[in-house]
Design a protein around this motif. Structure first.
Motif, short mmCIF file in Angstrom:
data_model
loop_
_atom_site.label_atom_id
_atom_site.label_comp_id
_atom_site.label_asym_id
_atom_site.label_seq_id
_atom_site.Cartn_x
_atom_site.Cartn_y
_atom_site.Cartn_z
N LEU A 205 18.48 3.19 78.19
CA LEU A 205 18.00 3.27 76.80
C LEU A 205 18.58 4.49 76.11
O LEU A 205 19.02 4.42 74.95
CB LEU A 205 16.48 3.31 76.78
N GLY A 206 18.56 5.63 76.79
CA GLY A 206 19.11 6.85 76.21
C GLY A 206 20.57 6.70 75.84
O GLY A 206 21.01 7.18 74.78
N LYS A 207 21.35 6.02 76.67
CA LYS A 207 22.77 5.82 76.39
C LYS A 207 22.96 4.87 75.21
O LYS A 207 23.90 5.03 74.41
CB LYS A 207 23.48 5.29 77.63
N ILE A 208 22.10 3.88 75.09
CA ILE A 208 22.18 2.94 73.97
C ILE A 208 21.88 3.66 72.66
O ILE A 208 22.60 3.49 71.66
CB ILE A 208 21.22 1.77 74.20
N VAL A 209 20.84 4.47 72.65
CA VAL A 209 20.50 5.22 71.44
C VAL A 209 21.62 6.20 71.09
O VAL A 209 21.99 6.35 69.91
CB VAL A 209 19.16 5.95 71.61
N GLY A 216 27.44 5.93 64.21
CA GLY A 216 26.95 6.07 62.85
C GLY A 216 26.04 4.94 62.42
O GLY A 216 25.84 4.70 61.22
N LEU A 217 25.44 4.24 63.39
CA LEU A 217 24.61 3.07 63.09
C LEU A 217 23.12 3.35 63.20
O LEU A 217 22.31 2.52 62.76
CB LEU A 217 24.97 1.92 64.04
N ARG A 218 22.75 4.47 63.76
CA ARG A 218 21.33 4.72 64.08
C ARG A 218 20.44 4.65 62.83
O ARG A 218 19.36 4.05 62.86
CB ARG A 218 21.21 6.09 64.75
#
Length: 314
Positions: A205-209, A216-218
């Motif tokens: 999950l951390g790597k996905i975030v 630049g999508l967050r």
């Protein structure tokens, strides 16, 4: 005798206003609030709400600081199992409507029925992605509505595949981490091996975030973290509340952080995704958007159909 000095007259002060045409106001360009442009749903198979802190899942705990969440009254369907529960999650429908009655993939029974969130995203021209840890989840959506469908068998490879898809761009992505459920059946829920699998998923999950940040999508992505069911001892047979209670966590633009105390049903995930992306709510859906996550009052209530055969249990 020196010549007489003549005083230089001082001009009278006049308060002459500057013509309005000469007043140049400062230019202020308002920064528009981020909009939800895409959604990623991450499901930790068999994750109990109390396991988040027990593991601990530090990346998820950090994400919760900027999330709306419910860890106490969010529940799954009356048959708390992987395939039927995920079908309810993505279709917005109870089992009786989506037709996924079994926790096994029977190809002859076809795919989840009704208009699901992948149908809507595909119709809107979005790139749709499913990365799953169990092949039976193919039954959740028709192949023509998923541009990418990949099966990986552990948290690290599931996460890596999701990161790769983020780099390519997406509109709707479903990510499924399988191992906590598998280990729970073998070594018990809340045991050491079970918590290790959740920590592995939390690392992914951390790597996905981080990938969303780097791309630049967050700021324009809604992230929903949830589960299909919980469990107790070495099963989730529906005899304890721990089998039904699930975490429900949402972060992203337009989301107001804080605890949601109102009851959330697993079908509300599809409805909330549709609401966030501006898709029409379906008349036959049993789920409704979690308006509270957007700082709004609950505008409607669940229909009676969310009761048996959807939610009641003895």
């Amino acid at each position: 005798m020196p010549p007489a000095q003549t005083a230089t007259p001082v001009p009278a002060y006049t308060n002459t206003p500057i013509p309005a045409t000469e007043i140049i106001p400062p230019t202020i360009t308002p920064t528009p609030a981020p909009k939800i442009e895409r959604v990623i749903i991450l499901s930790f198979d068999g994750m109990r709400t109390d396991a988040i802190a027990a593991a601990p899942m530090n990346n998820l705990l950090e994400l919760m600081n900027s999330s709306a969440y419910n860890l106490t009254t969010a529940i799954t369907i009356a048959y708390p199992s992987t395939l039927p529960s995920h079908a309810a999650m993505l279709s917005g429908l109870c089992t009786a409507k989506n037709g996924i009655f079994y926790n096994r993939y029977f190809k002859y029974m076809g795919y989840s029925q009704g208009v699901d969130i992948f149908d809507l995203a595909h119709a809107a021209g979005m790139r749709t992605v499913m990365i799953v840890g169990k092949d039976k989840l193919r039954e959740l959506a028709e192949p023509e509505t998923t541009d990418v469908f990949e099966i990986r068998h552990d948290e690290a490879t599931v996460g890596a595949a999701a990161v790769e898809q983020i780099a390519q761009g997406f509109g709707l992505m479903f990510v499924h981490f399988p191992s906590a459920d598998q280990v729970g059946h073998k070594y018990d829920w809340m045991g050491g091996s079970y918590l290790i699998m959740l920590r592995n998923g939390d690392e992914a999950l951390g790597k996905i975030v981080a990938a969303l940040d780097e791309s630049g999508l967050r700021e324009s992505t809604m992230i929903i973290v949830t589960a299909d069911h919980g469990g107790h001892d070495n099963n989730h047979d529906g005899t304890k509340i721990e089998d039904f209670r699930i975490p429900w966590i949402v972060s992203g633009p337009e989301i107001v952080p804080g605890e949601i105390t109102a009851r959330i049903h697993i079908m509300d995930t599809a409805a909330t995704v549709a609401y966030g992306l501006g898709f029409p709510q379906q008349d036959d859906w049993d789920g409704i958007p979690v308006y509270e996550a957007f700082g709004l009052p609950r505008l409607e209530i669940h229909p009676e159909s969310v009761q048996w055969p959807c939610h009641e249990w003895n």
